[in-house]
Scaffold this active site. Structure first.
Site, mmCIF file in Angstrom:
data_model
loop_
_atom_site.group_PDB
_atom_site.id
_atom_site.type_symbol
_atom_site.label_atom_id
_atom_site.label_comp_id
_atom_site.label_asym_id
_atom_site.label_seq_id
_atom_site.Cartn_x
_atom_site.Cartn_y
_atom_site.Cartn_z
ATOM 1 N N ASP A 58 0.838 -1.198 0.000
ATOM 2 C CA ASP A 58 0.000 0.000 0.000
ATOM 3 C C ASP A 58 0.873 1.248 0.000
ATOM 4 O O ASP A 58 1.745 1.403 0.849
ATOM 5 C CB ASP A 58 -0.871 0.012 1.267
ATOM 6 N N TYR A 63 2.688 10.085 0.249
ATOM 7 C CA TYR A 63 3.788 9.682 1.119
ATOM 8 C C TYR A 63 5.116 10.162 0.554
ATOM 9 O O TYR A 63 5.514 9.791 -0.562
ATOM 10 C CB TYR A 63 3.803 8.154 1.319
ATOM 11 N N ASN A 151 -10.913 6.284 4.351
ATOM 12 C CA ASN A 151 -11.442 7.254 5.324
ATOM 13 C C ASN A 151 -12.885 7.659 5.025
ATOM 14 O O ASN A 151 -13.276 8.798 5.288
ATOM 15 C CB ASN A 151 -10.537 8.496 5.394
ATOM 16 N N LEU A 204 -0.954 -1.223 14.086
ATOM 17 C CA LEU A 204 -0.107 -1.342 15.280
ATOM 18 C C LEU A 204 -0.257 -0.105 16.157
ATOM 19 O O LEU A 204 0.611 0.185 16.974
ATOM 20 C CB LEU A 204 1.353 -1.552 14.867
ATOM 21 N N ALA A 205 -1.349 0.611 15.944
ATOM 22 C CA ALA A 205 -1.696 1.727 16.819
ATOM 23 C C ALA A 205 -0.669 2.848 16.772
ATOM 24 O O ALA A 205 -0.387 3.481 17.792
ATOM 25 C CB ALA A 205 -1.910 1.231 18.249
HETATM 26 P P1 NDP Z 1 1.576 1.054 11.795
HETATM 27 O O1 NDP Z 1 0.517 0.846 12.820
HETATM 28 O O2 NDP Z 1 1.743 0.059 10.714
HETATM 29 O O3 NDP Z 1 2.959 1.260 12.563
HETATM 30 C C1 NDP Z 1 4.174 1.415 11.898
HETATM 31 C C2 NDP Z 1 5.272 1.415 12.946
HETATM 32 O O4 NDP Z 1 5.279 0.142 13.616
HETATM 33 C C3 NDP Z 1 6.663 1.614 12.393
HETATM 34 O O5 NDP Z 1 7.338 2.442 13.318
HETATM 35 C C4 NDP Z 1 7.295 0.222 12.408
HETATM 36 O O6 NDP Z 1 8.686 0.232 12.666
HETATM 37 C C5 NDP Z 1 6.581 -0.403 13.586
HETATM 38 N N1 NDP Z 1 6.456 -1.857 13.459
HETATM 39 C C6 NDP Z 1 6.080 -2.561 12.355
HETATM 40 N N2 NDP Z 1 6.075 -3.867 12.619
HETATM 41 C C7 NDP Z 1 6.452 -4.006 13.914
HETATM 42 C C8 NDP Z 1 6.650 -5.114 14.758
HETATM 43 N N3 NDP Z 1 6.435 -6.366 14.316
HETATM 44 N N4 NDP Z 1 7.033 -4.882 16.040
HETATM 45 C C9 NDP Z 1 7.231 -3.634 16.481
HETATM 46 N N5 NDP Z 1 7.074 -2.535 15.737
HETATM 47 C C10 NDP Z 1 6.678 -2.727 14.449
HETATM 48 O O7 NDP Z 1 1.314 2.489 11.246
HETATM 49 P P2 NDP Z 1 1.226 3.193 9.830
HETATM 50 O O8 NDP Z 1 0.761 4.570 10.120
HETATM 51 O O9 NDP Z 1 2.456 3.057 9.038
HETATM 52 O O10 NDP Z 1 0.036 2.435 9.088
HETATM 53 C C11 NDP Z 1 0.252 1.361 8.225
HETATM 54 C C12 NDP Z 1 0.066 1.765 6.771
HETATM 55 O O11 NDP Z 1 -1.281 2.148 6.533
HETATM 56 C C13 NDP Z 1 0.861 2.997 6.325
HETATM 57 O O12 NDP Z 1 2.225 2.720 6.174
HETATM 58 C C14 NDP Z 1 0.130 3.386 5.071
HETATM 59 O O13 NDP Z 1 0.508 2.546 3.998
HETATM 60 C C15 NDP Z 1 -1.318 3.134 5.503
HETATM 61 N N6 NDP Z 1 -1.959 4.342 6.045
HETATM 62 C C16 NDP Z 1 -3.072 4.832 5.375
HETATM 63 C C17 NDP Z 1 -3.712 5.976 5.814
HETATM 64 C C18 NDP Z 1 -4.901 6.504 5.074
HETATM 65 O O14 NDP Z 1 -5.343 7.628 5.354
HETATM 66 N N7 NDP Z 1 -5.440 5.759 4.139
HETATM 67 C C19 NDP Z 1 -3.263 6.703 7.017
HETATM 68 C C20 NDP Z 1 -2.146 6.066 7.683
HETATM 69 C C21 NDP Z 1 -1.553 4.934 7.207
HETATM 70 P P3 NDP Z 1 9.830 0.029 11.536
HETATM 71 O O15 NDP Z 1 9.356 0.722 10.302
HETATM 72 O O16 NDP Z 1 11.022 0.620 12.176
HETATM 73 O O17 NDP Z 1 10.016 -1.457 11.312
#
Ligand code: NDP
Length: 296
Positions: A58, A63, A151, A204-205
């Site tokens: 995605d 971004y 959204n 993952l909040a």
């Molecule tokens: P996430 O809830 O996916 O959290 C991402 C964070 O979690 C990063 O810091 C990552 O660290 C960490 N993480 C990932 N896997 C693990 C794990 N197994 N253990 C511990 N930490 C972990 O948040 P996002 O906001 O990124 O949401 C996910 C995706 O959803 C986005 O990337 C985007 O593609 C989409 N999105 C869509 C939106 C919309 O309006 N449509 C809005 C927000 C997000 P690290 O990278 O260091 O591994």
């Protein structure tokens, strides 16, 4: 004993596309391409995820101002066919002609000739009829396979669905995690009734109510330890749990660190026992009345 089938979510057939089953865990890309991590690490993380079965990627023109799409383009350079590629258009670019130009710019950055799914990133001021017309033209020209939204709350989904062509909407991507369950009141039931799966962002909040507190919550830690999984795996397995025997939520965690990618892919093999689900329900109940849609 036969292994349990991998958790998959079915996108319904459209006029020109057969139904498509996707793994219930995909990969997000928000904050990739920003220089927060070396680009080669982001590329490698996406490729590692693909190899481990996280085939949905995605991204969005938003971004890193297109930078995340460029990272994805590099990651997919020699393996485009192994991915189900999703991108999103800004609401102010979602006009009759502007959406087509925005999609072409995304394709250029992604170094591909088509998207598997193109989403309107959030509701805006351009009439939906115009956006639908653009999506239809993009479908006809083969630049996108399906369209969807993000959204959208339940009233907005109903309004979209009532428009000509609106019932081909493939998904609604919304914020969803254990600490932010508002969509369970009316949006998810509406989508289930209409056969439209949800994509859970911030699973993952990373944002939304409770945010990171969830990952240090004593009940979450205790249940995860009892199951021999990490708290993040518990959150992801919860987000994609079947409801009434059916899975219709795809979670799209973003991960750059290799151990995170591996843990997230490991969730495809986890089945949460009923007792764990009941404890999580008791600790984090779904709201009993309609609440405003949680957004980032
Ligand atoms: P996430 O809830 O996916 O959290 C991402 C964070 O979690 C990063 O810091 C990552 O660290 C960490 N993480 C990932 N896997 C693990 C794990 N197994 N253990 C511990 N930490 C972990 O948040 P996002 O906001 O990124 O949401 C996910 C995706 O959803 C986005 O990337 C985007 O593609 C989409 N999105 C869509 C939106 C919309 O309006 N449509 C809005 C927000 C997000 P690290 O990278 O260091 O591994």
């Amino acid at each position: 004993m036969a292994a349990a089938p991998l958790p998959r979510v079915r996108l319904p057939a459209t006029a020109d596309q057969p139904a498509r089953d996707l793994p219930a865990i995909g990969q997000g890309t928000w904050f990739m391409g920003e220089g927060l991590a070396p680009r080669r690490d982001e590329v490698r993380a996406l490729q590692q995820g693909l190899e481990l079965g996280l085939t949905l990627i995605d991204t969005a023109e938003m971004y890193a101002d297109g930078g995340a799409e460029q990272v994805v383009g590099v990651a997919l350079a020699d393996r485009r066919d192994s991915a189900f590629l999703v991108s999103k258009v800004y609401p102010w670019n979602a006009g009759r002609d502007s959406a087509i130009a925005a999609c072409e710019r995304s394709l250029e950055r992604l170094k591909t000739d088509h998207l598997d799914l193109y989403l309107l990133h959030w509701p805006g001021n351009i009439p939906l009829e115009e956006t639908l017309e653009a999506f239809e033209r993009l479908r006809e020209s083969g630049k996108i396979r399906r369209f969807g939204v993000s959204n959208f709350d339940v009233d907005e989904m109903a309004a979209l669905h009532a428009l000509p062509g609106g019932d081909d909407c493939a998904v609604n991507q919304v914020l969803y995690h254990l600490g932010s369950r508002g969509i369970e009141h009316s949006l998810l039931p509406w989508q289930r009734d209409h056969g439209i799966p949800a994509m859970a962002y911030c699973p993952l909040a990373q944002a939304g109510s409770l945010r990171r507190e969830l990952l240090s919550d004593p009940e979450v830690l205790d249940i995860a330890a009892g199951l021999g999984i990490t708290p993040t795996q518990l959150l992801l397995a919860w987000a994609i749990r079947p409801v009434d025997g059916r899975r219709d939520v795809i979670a799209i965690p973003k991960a750059t660190r290799p151990e995170h990618v591996e843990q997230n892919a490991g969730v495809l093999a986890i089945q949460l026992p009923d007792e764990a689900l009941a404890r999580l329900d008791a600790a984090f109940p779904a709201p009993e009345r309609k609440t405003p849609l949680d957004i980032v």
